[in-house]
Write a protein that holds these residues in place. Structure first.
Motif, PDB file in Angstrom:
ATOM      1  N   ASP A  11       0.806  -1.227   0.000  1.00 43.60           N
ATOM      2  CA  ASP A  11       0.000   0.000   0.000  1.00 43.60           C
ATOM      3  C   ASP A  11       0.834   1.269   0.000  1.00 43.60           C
ATOM      4  N   VAL A  12       2.039   1.209   0.566  1.00 43.88           N
ATOM      5  CA  VAL A  12       2.802   2.437   0.745  1.00 43.88           C
ATOM      6  C   VAL A  12       3.947   2.561  -0.240  1.00 43.88           C
ATOM      7  N   PHE A  13       4.742   1.493  -0.406  1.00 39.51           N
ATOM      8  CA  PHE A  13       5.981   1.622  -1.168  1.00 39.51           C
ATOM      9  C   PHE A  13       5.854   1.160  -2.615  1.00 39.51           C
ATOM     10  N   GLN A  14       5.089   0.115  -2.870  1.00 39.15           N
ATOM     11  CA  GLN A  14       4.994  -0.404  -4.237  1.00 39.15           C
ATOM     12  C   GLN A  14       4.413   0.617  -5.215  1.00 39.15           C
ATOM     13  N   PRO A  15       3.428   1.431  -4.857  1.00 35.40           N
ATOM     14  CA  PRO A  15       2.938   2.440  -5.813  1.00 35.40           C
ATOM     15  C   PRO A  15       4.000   3.457  -6.219  1.00 35.40           C
ATOM     16  N   ASN A  16       5.036   3.644  -5.411  1.00 34.84           N
ATOM     17  CA  ASN A  16       6.105   4.599  -5.723  1.00 34.84           C
ATOM     18  C   ASN A  16       7.349   3.904  -6.259  1.00 34.84           C
ATOM     19  N   ASP A  17       7.226   2.614  -6.673  1.00 31.93           N
ATOM     20  CA  ASP A  17       8.369   1.851  -7.204  1.00 31.93           C
ATOM     21  C   ASP A  17       9.495   1.778  -6.186  1.00 31.93           C
ATOM     22  N   GLU A  18       9.152   1.482  -4.948  1.00 29.16           N
ATOM     23  CA  GLU A  18      10.127   1.333  -3.883  1.00 29.16           C
ATOM     24  C   GLU A  18       9.992  -0.052  -3.260  1.00 29.16           C
ATOM     25  N   HIS A  19      11.113  -0.533  -2.725  1.00 32.94           N
ATOM     26  CA  HIS A  19      11.140  -1.841  -2.090  1.00 32.94           C
ATOM     27  C   HIS A  19      11.519  -1.687  -0.625  1.00 32.94           C
ATOM     28  N   LEU A  20      10.754  -2.289   0.261  1.00 36.93           N
ATOM     29  CA  LEU A  20      10.974  -2.189   1.699  1.00 36.93           C
ATOM     30  C   LEU A  20      12.106  -3.117   2.115  1.00 36.93           C
TER      31      LEU A  20
END
Length: 533
Positions: A11-20
């Motif tokens: 919900d938070v990082f995948q929409p911004n093309d980021e990986h936790l």
């Protein structure tokens, strides 16, 4: 925690093309009831960017980013205790943030991942790590040696506990691969064997490709070394340029400071020059005025005019408003001493001249009653007033500049003119008395009026049969009102009233004329500057 991690990734990082990469459940050190999540995330596409986020859950159970910091903004990390069994740790960005980790394992994992990302992406500007166990940080040399070259399609490995989600492209490639193998679903072993064969073939081709390109790799290394050397030269030149620019910048700043100081000095000099010119213009006394003050000629009209102008100039110069700080200047003090000297000299000249003039006018007979034999008239001294009017401004100057001399002159004028008026008024009343008693009419006959009146009174006393009495004052003069008798002639009463009215009519204009002259000449209606309240 795995579910929360999966939710945050989706919900938070995948929409911004980021990986936790790492997550820790924390609260502020002094506010343990308000919790949030600190997350380390990396972009999936180049350029690689590592960020630290504070994520909080809203009232609607939705995770949102509250704060974010770039990894390069991190200045220091403090683990508080080298043993690693504390829940506290500090992160310093623009200011120090103090956190309290809910779980020690999450805290350890978060700090280890943070150290690795800093060491990897910030080799020169790596933040300081304090109070962390050495086994958490590990061997930096081993970490560098374990780095592998990034090839197209390479995905950076993350911690074993990370949950990797397949992208849409990976799902499509997997479905395509499964469709090419008919036995992939029914016979998994056969499918794995085929994959192993294909992998071995690819590995062999990769080995042959690497061996075949060894010479090219060597050439590439030589070119890279040459490029590095060129880059070092360019960097050295840029450093020299930077030093030159810094020197130029420092020089320009110094020049600006000097120009500013010069400008301030010029402004101060201009203000000082203007103030000095203003003081000089106020205290400057022309030479002709100086000569008029020292050697005054008050007898001629031209000399009197020059003396009046010089006195006004001296008065303006001595009463000039000057700043108290400038008054202490030696030149100003010397000029004021000259002014005092000229004032004393000029005041003595005026006092001496007017004193002699007042005495002369007081002793001068002027107009007398002999010129007005037929009418009862009090002489007017307009000629004296006209003669003194030309000295009015000098008398005003004395009142403003030398009050002692002014007071002395007023006394001399009062004494001198009082004698003149006393003489005139005495003669005037004597003449009025003679006109009332009728003696002026009988002077030409040669007989005294007193003898005739005495004889008349004796005859009247005998007619009444009484003894003769001593003679009484003739007419109405010398008698009280209750002593007026019936036999007093009405014509004599009328003559008394006319003479009295005439005397009063003559006295009023003379007194008013003298009063107006004194007010104007001695400036009695204006306070002197030396007598300001």
């Amino acid at each position: 925690m795995a579910a929360i991690r999966h939710t945050l990734q989706r919900d938070v990082f995948q929409p911004n093309d980021e990986h936790l990469l790492a997550i820790v459940h924390v609260s502020k050190l002094l506010k343990k009831k308000k919790t949030s999540f600190l997350c380390i995330a990396i972009t999936t596409e180049k350029p690689i960017c590592v960020s630290i986020y504070q994520v909080k859950k809203t009232d609607k159970n939705v995770f949102k980013k509250k704060r974010s910091w770039m990894l390069s903004e991190l200045k220091s990390v403090d683990g508080k205790n080298i043993s690693g069994d504390t829940h506290e740790f500090d992160l310093q960005f623009d200011k120090v943030f103090k956190w309290f980790a809910i779980n020690l394992q999450e805290r350890q994992n978060f700090l280890v991942v943070l150290w690795k990302q800093c060491f990897k992406h910030l080799p020169k500007q790596k933040p300081q790590f304090h109070n962390l166990p050495e086994e958490w940080i590990g061997d930096t040399g081993l970490f560098v040696e374990n780095e592998v070259a990034i090839t197209p399609g390479y995905v950076e490995p993350v911690e074993a506990e990370d949950y990797l989600v397949l992208t849409d492209r990976e799902e499509q490639d997997l479905e395509k691969l499964m469709s090419q193998c008919e036995s992939g679903i029914s016979n998994a072993e056969s499918f794995m064997e085929n994959l192993a064969k294909d992998l071995s073939i690819l590995d062999g081709e990769n080995v042959h490709s690497v061996l075949a390109s060894e010479q090219q790799v060597a050439q590439l290394m030589v070119q890279i070394e040459a490029a590095i050397a060129e880059a070092e030269q360019v960097e050295a030149r840029l450093d020299s340029y930077d030093e030159i620019l810094c020197h130029i910048r420092d020089t320009m700043e110094k020049m600006e400071e000097k120009n500013l100081l010069i400008e301030v000095a010029n402004q101060n000099n201009q203000k000082l020059l203007s103030e000095v010119e203003h003081v000089i213009s106020q205290l400057d006394l022309p030479h002709k005025h100086q000569m008029a003050l020292i050697d005054s000629d008050l007898t001629s009209p031209h000399g009197l005019q020059n003396a009046v102008a010089a006195g006004k100039a001296l008065l303006a110069a001595m009463n000039a408003e000057i700043h108290p700080a400038l008054v202490r200047l030696a030149a100003v003090q010397e000029q004021r001493k000259r002014f005092d000297k000229w004032k004393t000299k000029f005041s003595q000249t005026i006092s001496r001249h007017l004193n002699n003039l007042f005495i002369h006018l007081g002793n001068d007979a002027g107009e007398t009653l002999s010129f007005h034999a037929s009418d009862l008239t009090l002489p007017k001294h307009n000629s004296i007033h006209r003669e003194l009017e030309v000295y009015t401004e000098l008398m005003h100057w004395c009142k403003a500049m030398d009050r002692k001399a002014y007071t002395a002159l007023t006394k001399v004028y009062t004494n001198s003119l009082s004698k003149l008026y006393e003489r005139d008024i005495k003669q005037f009343f004597e003449e009025a008395k003679q006109q009332i008693s009728g003696m002026r009419e009988k002077k030409g006959k040669g007989s005294g009026s007193n003898q005739d009146i005495t004889g008349k009174l004796k005859q009247q006393a005998q007619n009444f049969g009484g003894p003769a009495k001593s003679p009484q004052p003739s007419g109405l003069l010398g008698l009280e009102r209750d002593q007026w008798c019936v036999d007093v002639d009405a014509a004599e009463r009328q003559r008394f009233d006319e003479v009295l009215e005439r005397a009063l009519a003559e006295l009023e204009p003379v007194c008013l004329a003298e009063q107006n002259f004194c007010v104007s000449f001695f400036q009695l209606d204006v306070l002197s500057p030396t007598t300001k309240v």
